[in-house]
Design an enzyme around this catalytic site. Structure first.
Site, PDB file in Angstrom:
ATOM      1  N   PHE A 111       1.835   5.134   5.875  1.00 30.18           N
ATOM      2  CA  PHE A 111       1.607   3.692   5.756  1.00 30.18           C
ATOM      3  C   PHE A 111       0.400   3.346   4.893  1.00 30.18           C
ATOM      4  CE2 PHE A 111      -1.468   4.470   9.075  1.00 30.18           C
ATOM      5  CZ  PHE A 111      -2.366   3.415   9.049  1.00 30.18           C
ATOM      6  N   LYS A 112      -0.499   4.315   4.691  1.00 36.14           N
ATOM      7  CA  LYS A 112      -1.690   4.033   3.885  1.00 36.14           C
ATOM      8  C   LYS A 112      -1.306   3.652   2.447  1.00 36.14           C
ATOM      9  CE  LYS A 112      -4.177   5.165   7.437  1.00 36.14           C
ATOM     10  NZ  LYS A 112      -5.067   6.230   7.748  1.00 36.14           N
ATOM     11  N   ASP A 113      -0.138   4.119   1.997  1.00 26.38           N
ATOM     12  CA  ASP A 113       0.323   3.750   0.645  1.00 26.38           C
ATOM     13  C   ASP A 113       0.439   2.242   0.471  1.00 26.38           C
ATOM     14  OD1 ASP A 113       0.668   6.315  -0.463  1.00 26.38           O
ATOM     15  OD2 ASP A 113       2.613   6.536   0.502  1.00 26.38           O
ATOM     16  N   LEU A 116      -3.177   1.329  -0.225  1.00 25.81           N
ATOM     17  CA  LEU A 116      -3.891   2.129  -1.223  1.00 25.81           C
ATOM     18  C   LEU A 116      -3.169   2.193  -2.567  1.00 25.81           C
ATOM     19  CD1 LEU A 116      -5.408   4.770   1.142  1.00 25.81           C
ATOM     20  CD2 LEU A 116      -6.669   3.260  -0.384  1.00 25.81           C
ATOM     21  N   THR A 146      -5.224   8.661   4.781  1.00 20.26           N
ATOM     22  CA  THR A 146      -5.987   7.851   3.825  1.00 20.26           C
ATOM     23  C   THR A 146      -6.383   8.688   2.613  1.00 20.26           C
ATOM     24  OG1 THR A 146      -6.858   6.242   5.392  1.00 20.26           O
ATOM     25  CG2 THR A 146      -8.197   6.653   3.467  1.00 20.26           C
TER      26      THR A 146
END
Length: 494
Positions: A111-113, A116, A146
């Site tokens: 989900f960090k995509d 980010l 992350t």
């Protein structure tokens, strides 16, 4: 009314969005908060007809008020493009009566995509706006996801260097391989002896070291962060909760104005805080279900009003949540104290000195939209297995925690409000743990045998992000102690 940012600890105010993104952390160690939470100026019906990119603009324009429409739309369109392997960017899958919001279709399958992918574009735009001449050094601690997502986002972005610290034995084999094989002349990775909290504390210490900042300044560098302490990370995460509600409406799963619950597997508290911001903006969200693994510091906090990190640190099969200091909780504490920066600063000081603090009954009352729950390792395994056997739907170990906690919550409260569960990583990111949940012990197999076997069992195609690391060259081999992180930064920048 012009929206600006201030520190949760009172030391800075009147900061623009672009300045807050560049700084990452306030000079007094606090986190930047908007001067008010803006309300959505489009109805959910209007939003339901929009693409992900259009929804992102409608949400983000309200927070990033010193970005022009052209600047913001350019950042959004560069971020949410063909690097996502589904047309929908964040599709919803219905399984066993809940809606799984799949946030792992980006280039690093977590989900960090979602945030980010856009942060590098926001940051380089912010640097131009503020006539920054220094090279920006992104300094980040990661519990696994992350780090890779930030490196993928910032790799070879002009005017930036990125340095990532991760706990040597505290991430999955796939997470580690994704980091140590990362390409890009400006990417640097170091494993530290210690856990995620040690890495995160070390990074915060570097940010708060004025002498070190001066030294870097002389060399032409300035620090910023890609962790969710950076408002430029948090704001893009609000988007997918607004989008999920709008899509449920479009698909006639809910009626206009009908409330939903949101369950989020929670470590550093950024992802669930983004859902809370969506609620404050006007998304009809009733209860925020904060799901912890056996490191249940947040569960205990919501039960008792006391946050206490003085406890055993447990390594689990959901390593991205193996955290005892949830940085983003500070923003909720600040809000629940009615924006009283002094009260918040005192609580954070107590956390730093004694490892715990307690909030007032008034503050607890302001947080009553949150409920906490936790899943044991055995419960998490059982939930993954049951969901797969009953429905054919496969989830990773972090989503398993949220799924377990949601089921327990539903059973205890009999609350049948429709619920979105944040599905935060591809099952392939934690393939051994997922396969063992379904089929039992896999000790004899290596990581890629497990991945291939999981693909056969599940029928799910192995993501490109995993295929890439199968034969990729290991480029980063630095290992250090937590107290050597500053020296490591200087070494990388030399």
């Amino acid at each position: 009314m012009e929206l600006s940012y201030q520190s949760t600890r009172g030391g800075e105010a009147g900061v623009t969005a672009s300045q807050a993104i560049l700084k990452g952390l306030a000079a007094d160690g606090g986190l930047f908060m908007p001067s008010f939470i803006p309300k959505l100026d489009r109805s959910m019906k209007e939003l339901s007809l929009m693409t992900y990119q259009e929804t992102a603009y409608e949400v983000m324009k309200l927070f990033l008020t010193d970005f022009t429409e052209a600047e913001l739309k350019s950042c959004i369109n560069q971020a949410y493009d063909s690097k996502f392997d589904t047309e929908e960017i964040a599709p919803l899958s219905k399984a066993d009566g809940a809606y799984y919001l799949e946030l792992y279709h980006g280039s690093t399958i977590a989900f960090k995509d979602m945030a980010l992918s856009i942060l590098p574009h926001l940051m380089t735009t912010a640097a131009k706006k503020n006539e920054v001449k220094n090279k920006i050094v992104i300094l980040t601690a990661t519990s696994g996801d992350t780090g890779k997502a930030a490196m993928a986002g910032f790799a070879d972005v002009e005017g930036t260097e990125i340095i990532v610290f991760y706990p040597k034995d505290g991430v999955s084999p796939v997470q580690e391989l994704q980091m140590v094989t990362q390409k890009g002349e400006n990417t640097h990775v170091a494993a530290i002896h210690g856990n995620f909290d040690d890495a995160q504390t070390g990074v915060k210490k570097i940010f708060n070291d004025k002498e070190f900042a001066k030294l870097l300044e002389e060399k032409g560098y300035q620090l910023s962060s890609a962790n969710s302490i950076n408002i430029g990370r948090l704001v893009p995460q609000i988007v997918y909760y607004v989008y999920a509600y709008a899509k449920l409406l479009l698909n006639e799963e809910i009626k206009e104005g009908e409330e939903i619950n949101v369950a989020v597997p929670t470590g550093n508290f950024g992802n669930i805080l983004a859902a809370y911001f969506a609620k404050l903006m006007g998304a009809p969200i009733k209860t925020l279900i904060c799901a912890s693994n056996e490191n249940k510091v947040l569960f205990d906090f919501f039960q008792t009003g006391t946050y206490d990190r003085n406890r055993e640190f447990i390594l689990t099969t959901s390593p991205s949540m193996d955290i005892l200091i949830s940085s983003n909780l500070e923003r909720l504490i600040y809000l629940s104290a009615g924006g009283d920066a002094t009260a918040n600063a005192n609580l954070m000081k107590a956390l730093g000195e004694s490892g715990s603090y307690s909030v007032t009954s008034e503050m607890r009352e302001r947080m009553k939209g949150f409920v906490g729950g936790f899943a044991s390792e055995a419960e998490n395994k059982a939930a993954i297995k049951k969901l797969f056997e009953d429905t054919g739907y496969l989830i990773d170990t972090h989503t398993g925690v949220a799924s377990t906690v949601y089921s327990n919550y539903k059973e205890e409260t009999k609350d049948d409000t429709k619920t979105v569960i944040a599905s935060t990583a591809s099952p392939y990111k934690f393939s051994r743990s997922v396969l063992e949940a379904i089929e039992g012990n896999q000790e004899t197999k290596d990581e890629f045998e497990i991945i291939d076997h999981l693909s056969r069992v599940s029928g799910i195609v192995i993501p490109q992000a995993v295929e890439e690391i199968r034969t990729a060259e290991v480029r980063h081999t630095t290992v250090c102690d937590a107290d050597q992180m500053k020296e490591a930064v200087l070494g990388f920048l030399n």
